[in-house]
Motif scaffolding. Structure first.
Motif, PDB file in Angstrom:
ATOM      1  N   UNK A  43       0.829  -1.206   0.000  1.00  0.00           N
ATOM      2  CA  UNK A  43       0.000   0.000   0.000  1.00  0.00           C
ATOM      3  C   UNK A  43       0.862   1.254   0.000  1.00  0.00           C
ATOM      4  N   UNK A  44       1.923   1.247   0.776  1.00  0.00           N
ATOM      5  CA  UNK A  44       2.814   2.407   0.831  1.00  0.00           C
ATOM      6  C   UNK A  44       3.388   2.694  -0.552  1.00  0.00           C
ATOM      7  N   UNK A  45       3.846   1.651  -1.228  1.00  0.00           N
ATOM      8  CA  UNK A  45       4.408   1.834  -2.562  1.00  0.00           C
ATOM      9  C   UNK A  45       3.367   2.428  -3.517  1.00  0.00           C
ATOM     10  N   UNK A  46       2.209   1.765  -3.607  1.00  0.00           N
ATOM     11  CA  UNK A  46       1.194   2.198  -4.561  1.00  0.00           C
ATOM     12  C   UNK A  46       0.695   3.601  -4.238  1.00  0.00           C
ATOM     13  N   UNK A  47       0.521   3.902  -2.966  1.00  0.00           N
ATOM     14  CA  UNK A  47      -0.063   5.184  -2.586  1.00  0.00           C
ATOM     15  C   UNK A  47       0.816   6.361  -2.991  1.00  0.00           C
ATOM     16  N   UNK A  48       2.106   6.278  -2.686  1.00  0.00           N
ATOM     17  CA  UNK A  48       2.956   7.428  -2.983  1.00  0.00           C
ATOM     18  C   UNK A  48       3.243   7.556  -4.477  1.00  0.00           C
ATOM     19  N   UNK A  49       3.280   6.448  -5.218  1.00  0.00           N
ATOM     20  CA  UNK A  49       3.358   6.535  -6.675  1.00  0.00           C
ATOM     21  C   UNK A  49       2.088   7.189  -7.209  1.00  0.00           C
ATOM     22  N   UNK A  50       0.954   6.763  -6.690  1.00  0.00           N
ATOM     23  CA  UNK A  50      -0.327   7.352  -7.086  1.00  0.00           C
ATOM     24  C   UNK A  50      -0.352   8.854  -6.782  1.00  0.00           C
ATOM     25  N   UNK A  51       0.084   9.233  -5.590  1.00  0.00           N
ATOM     26  CA  UNK A  51       0.118  10.653  -5.221  1.00  0.00           C
ATOM     27  C   UNK A  51       0.987  11.450  -6.183  1.00  0.00           C
ATOM     28  N   UNK A  52       2.149  10.894  -6.517  1.00  0.00           N
ATOM     29  CA  UNK A  52       3.067  11.622  -7.402  1.00  0.00           C
ATOM     30  C   UNK A  52       2.442  11.810  -8.785  1.00  0.00           C
ATOM     31  N   UNK A  53       1.881  10.743  -9.336  1.00  0.00           N
ATOM     32  CA  UNK A  53       1.301  10.821 -10.672  1.00  0.00           C
ATOM     33  C   UNK A  53       0.052  11.692 -10.699  1.00  0.00           C
ATOM     34  N   UNK A  54      -0.792  11.577  -9.683  1.00  0.00           N
ATOM     35  CA  UNK A  54      -2.049  12.323  -9.669  1.00  0.00           C
ATOM     36  C   UNK A  54      -1.822  13.821  -9.541  1.00  0.00           C
ATOM     37  N   UNK A  55      -0.683  14.229  -9.003  1.00  0.00           N
ATOM     38  CA  UNK A  55      -0.373  15.660  -8.913  1.00  0.00           C
ATOM     39  C   UNK A  55       0.022  16.241 -10.267  1.00  0.00           C
ATOM     40  N   UNK A  62      13.201   2.801  -5.448  1.00  0.00           N
ATOM     41  CA  UNK A  62      12.902   2.230  -4.127  1.00  0.00           C
ATOM     42  C   UNK A  62      11.527   2.633  -3.622  1.00  0.00           C
ATOM     43  N   UNK A  63      11.026   1.874  -2.673  1.00  0.00           N
ATOM     44  CA  UNK A  63       9.815   2.263  -1.965  1.00  0.00           C
ATOM     45  C   UNK A  63      10.178   3.388  -0.996  1.00  0.00           C
ATOM     46  N   UNK A  64       9.411   4.459  -1.050  1.00  0.00           N
ATOM     47  CA  UNK A  64       9.742   5.634  -0.251  1.00  0.00           C
ATOM     48  C   UNK A  64       8.574   6.039   0.636  1.00  0.00           C
ATOM     49  N   UNK A  65       8.886   6.864   1.622  1.00  0.00           N
ATOM     50  CA  UNK A  65       7.881   7.397   2.539  1.00  0.00           C
ATOM     51  C   UNK A  65       8.102   8.903   2.654  1.00  0.00           C
ATOM     52  N   UNK A  66       7.455   9.519   3.606  1.00  0.00           N
ATOM     53  CA  UNK A  66       7.567  10.962   3.810  1.00  0.00           C
ATOM     54  C   UNK A  66       8.620  11.232   4.872  1.00  0.00           C
ATOM     55  N   UNK A  67       9.785  11.674   4.450  1.00  0.00           N
ATOM     56  CA  UNK A  67      10.879  11.885   5.409  1.00  0.00           C
ATOM     57  C   UNK A  67      10.632  13.094   6.301  1.00  0.00           C
ATOM     58  N   UNK A  68       9.660  13.934   5.936  1.00  0.00           N
ATOM     59  CA  UNK A  68       9.377  15.115   6.755  1.00  0.00           C
ATOM     60  C   UNK A  68       8.528  14.779   7.975  1.00  0.00           C
ATOM     61  N   UNK A  69       7.943  13.590   8.012  1.00  0.00           N
ATOM     62  CA  UNK A  69       7.124  13.209   9.160  1.00  0.00           C
ATOM     63  C   UNK A  69       7.992  13.126  10.409  1.00  0.00           C
ATOM     64  N   UNK A  70       7.530  13.627  11.543  1.00  0.00           N
ATOM     65  CA  UNK A  70       8.366  13.626  12.751  1.00  0.00           C
ATOM     66  C   UNK A  70       8.529  12.221  13.315  1.00  0.00           C
ATOM     67  N   UNK A  71       9.640  11.956  13.995  1.00  0.00           N
ATOM     68  CA  UNK A  71       9.813  10.640  14.631  1.00  0.00           C
ATOM     69  C   UNK A  71       8.865  10.486  15.810  1.00  0.00           C
ATOM     70  N   UNK A  72       8.603   9.242  16.180  1.00  0.00           N
ATOM     71  CA  UNK A  72       7.734   8.992  17.331  1.00  0.00           C
ATOM     72  C   UNK A  72       8.518   9.183  18.625  1.00  0.00           C
ATOM     73  N   UNK A  73       7.789   9.336  19.706  1.00  0.00           N
ATOM     74  CA  UNK A  73       8.407   9.445  21.020  1.00  0.00           C
ATOM     75  C   UNK A  73       8.370   8.085  21.691  1.00  0.00           C
ATOM     76  N   UNK A  74       9.556   7.502  21.915  1.00  0.00           N
ATOM     77  CA  UNK A  74       9.621   6.184  22.549  1.00  0.00           C
ATOM     78  C   UNK A  74       9.809   6.328  24.053  1.00  0.00           C
ATOM     79  N   UNK A  75       9.366   5.301  24.767  1.00  0.00           N
ATOM     80  CA  UNK A  75       9.561   5.282  26.206  1.00  0.00           C
ATOM     81  C   UNK A  75      11.045   5.196  26.523  1.00  0.00           C
ATOM     82  N   UNK A  76      11.538   5.946  27.514  1.00  0.00           N
ATOM     83  CA  UNK A  76      12.976   5.968  27.799  1.00  0.00           C
ATOM     84  C   UNK A  76      13.568   4.594  28.105  1.00  0.00           C
TER      85      UNK A  76
END
Length: 411
Positions: free
Chosen positions: A19-31, A215-229
C-alpha cells in the motif's frame, strides 16, 4: 496524460508495504496527470479510505475481492491441471476484466499502470480492447515473485510443502518472463530484484520492456515517534497472513526468544499484524502491552494504531528467512526513529550500513545478542535511530526519488 492505475489492494490506509508503494506513486502521478484508480476492495477496507483516495484521483472504481476455502481449492486444482501458478490464479476475477473493458472502451487512456504482478494480465487484456491506439503499458512489479516461493522452499521443514513451493517457483518464473515482455516499462524496487527478473528476459538490454529501479519511499518530513525511555519491548510488525512474515515470527519465537529471555527476563515480545495463525495466537501470554507481565508474548492481531507498541519497543525485529523485494517496515522504522535488527534477507535492497543504520544478524544467537544489546543500551539504539533518519532523508523520500516517473510519464 490520462492514466488508468490498477491495484490489487486498495492503497490506503498505509498499513502494508504494498500500500505504501502504490499510494505514494499514485500521489506523485495524480499531482501531474489525470489518474483513474481501479482497485480490488475488501470488506475490511474502511469507508474513509475510498473517500481519501477520491480526493487524490480523478476517479476511483472498485471490484470486491472475496476469498473462500472452496475458491482456493478451485484455484489449486486449476493450477495442477493447467500448469499456471496458483498465486496468480487465485486473484482472477471476471468482474475486474468486465469493468476495465467498459472503462477503456468508454474513453481513451494514454497509459495503463499495473501495480504488482497480480494486475499485469488485467492491464494487458484491457490494452487489447482499448478505445484509442494502444496505451503505454507500465508494470510496477515490486518484486521478483518467483524468489519468494523459492526461498520459502529452502526454509521449510515440510517435504510436501517444499515440493509445492519449488513447483510454484518454477511456474512463477515462467509466467513472469512471459508477462514482462508485454510491457513497455518495468519497475522494480531493488537492484537485486531487477537482476533476478532480468534472468527471465531477453539478453538484449534494448529489448522491451525498458527497465527501471525505484525504491519504496515514505515521507521523510514526518516527525519521529516518542519512545519510552526504558522501552523493554521487541516488535515484530507485518501482516501474518503473508507466509514469510509468519515463518519469521515462528522462527524468532522458537529459536531466538528463549535466548533473549535468559539474558533479559524483563523483555516483552510484540507480534503485531493482521490474521495471525492459530499457533502464534496460542503463544500469546497477554493481549495488552500496558498491563503485560515481564517476559510476556503479546499477539494482538491487526491494530489500527501501532503507536503504543512502537513507543514501548527498544527495536523492530525483522527475522525474515524468505521473501523478496524491499521491507517497507524497515524504511518506516527509519522514519519513526525506531532502531532495527534484521536478517540479511530482511534488509535486502535497502542501502543501510550494518552497525551504523541498523544491526544485522542471521543466527539465533546473533539475533538474541543484538536484541539484548539494544534492550540494555538505549543510547546505542538512539544512535542507530538518528543515523537511520539521516539515511531516510537522503535516499527514501518519495517527493525526490519518484521524479524518475517523469521519464515514463512526461507532462
Amino acid at each position: 496524460m490520462h492514466i488508468l492505475f490498477l491495484t490489487q489492494i486498495l492503497p490506503y490506509p498505509l498499513d502494508s508495504g504494498a500500500k505504501v508503494r502504490a499510494y505514494f506513486v499514485l500521489r506523485y502521478l495524480a499531482a501531474r496527470h489525470r489518474v483513474t484508480l481501479v482497485s480490488f476492495s475488501r470488506a475490511s477496507d474502511p469507508p474513509a479510505a475510498l473517500a481519501h483516495l477520491r480526493t487524490v484521483c480523478h476517479a476511483v472504481h472498485t471490484v470486491p475481492m472475496t476469498r473462500s476455502l472452496a475458491g482456493e481449492a478451485r484455484s489449486l486444482a486449476r493450477s495442477l491441471v493447467s500448469g499456471q501458478p496458483y498465486t496468480l490464479l487465485r486473484d482472477e476475477r471476471r468482474a475486474m476484466h468486465q469493468l476495465l473493458q467498459q472503462l477503456v472502451q468508454a474513453e481513451p487512456f494514454d497509459a495503463i499502470h499495473a501495480d504488482q504482478l497480480a494486475m499485469a494480465d488485467y492491464a494487458w487484456q484491457a490494452s487489447r480492447v482499448a478505445h484509442a491506439s494502444a496505451p503505454r503499458l507500465v508494470l510496477d512489479a515490486h518484486n521478483a515473485y518467483y524468489l519468494i516461493p523459492q526461498r520459502m522452499a529452502a526454509a521449510t521443514r515440510n517435504p510436501a510443502l517444499r515440493l509445492f513451493l519449488r513447483r510454484e517457483a518454477r511456474l512463477m518464473a515462467r509466467a513472469e518472463g512471459e508477462c514482462y515482455r508485454r510491457f513497455d516499462h518495468l519497475l522494480t524496487v531493488t537492484p537485486e530484484d531487477r537482476a533476478a527478473i532480468e534472468t527471465l528476459l531477453p539478453s538484449d538490454p534494448a529489448a522491451p520492456p525498458q527497465r527501471w529501479t525505484m525504491p519504496i519511499c515514505v515521507d521523510s518530513a514526518a516527525p519521529p515517534l516518542k519512545r519510552q525511555p526504558a522501552a523493554r519491548g521487541l516488535l515484530l510488525l507485518g501482516g501474518l497472513h503473508w507466509p514469510p512474515n509468519a515463518d519469521g515470527a515462528r522462527w524468532f519465537l522458537r529459536e531466538v526468544w528463549p535466548l533473549v529471555r535468559q539474558q533479559a527476563p524483563q523483555a516483552q515480545l510484540f507480534i503485531v499484524g493482521a490474521r495471525p495463525p492459530a499457533d502464534l495466537q496460542a503463544a500469546a501470554s497477554a493481549r495488552d502491552s500496558a498491563t503485560a507481565p515481564d517476559g510476556a508474548v503479546i499477539v494482538p492481531g491487526y491494530v489500527t494504531d501501532p503507536q503504543p507498541f512502537l513507543a514501548a519497543s527498544a527495536a523492530l525485529i525483522v527475522p525474515l528467512r524468505s521473501g523478496g523485494g524491499m521491507r517497507v517496515k524497515i524504511v518506516e522504522a527509519l522514519q519513526w526513529g525506531l532502531p532495527v535488527i534484521s536478517t540479511t534477507i530482511g534488509c535486502e535492497g535497502i542501502e543501510v550500513t550494518p552497525g551504523r543504520d541498523l544491526l544485522v544478524a542471521d543466527t539465533p544467537a546473533a539475533l538474541a545478542a543484538a536484541a539484548v544489546q539494544l534492550l540494555q543500551d538505549p543510547a546505542q539504539g538512539d544512535a542507530l535511530a538518528a543515523n537511520g533518519r539521516r539515511l531516510l532523508a537522503a535516499r527514501y523520500d518519495w517527493r525526490r526519488e519518484y521524479t524518475l516517473l517523469d521519464a515514463i510519464y512526461p507532462a
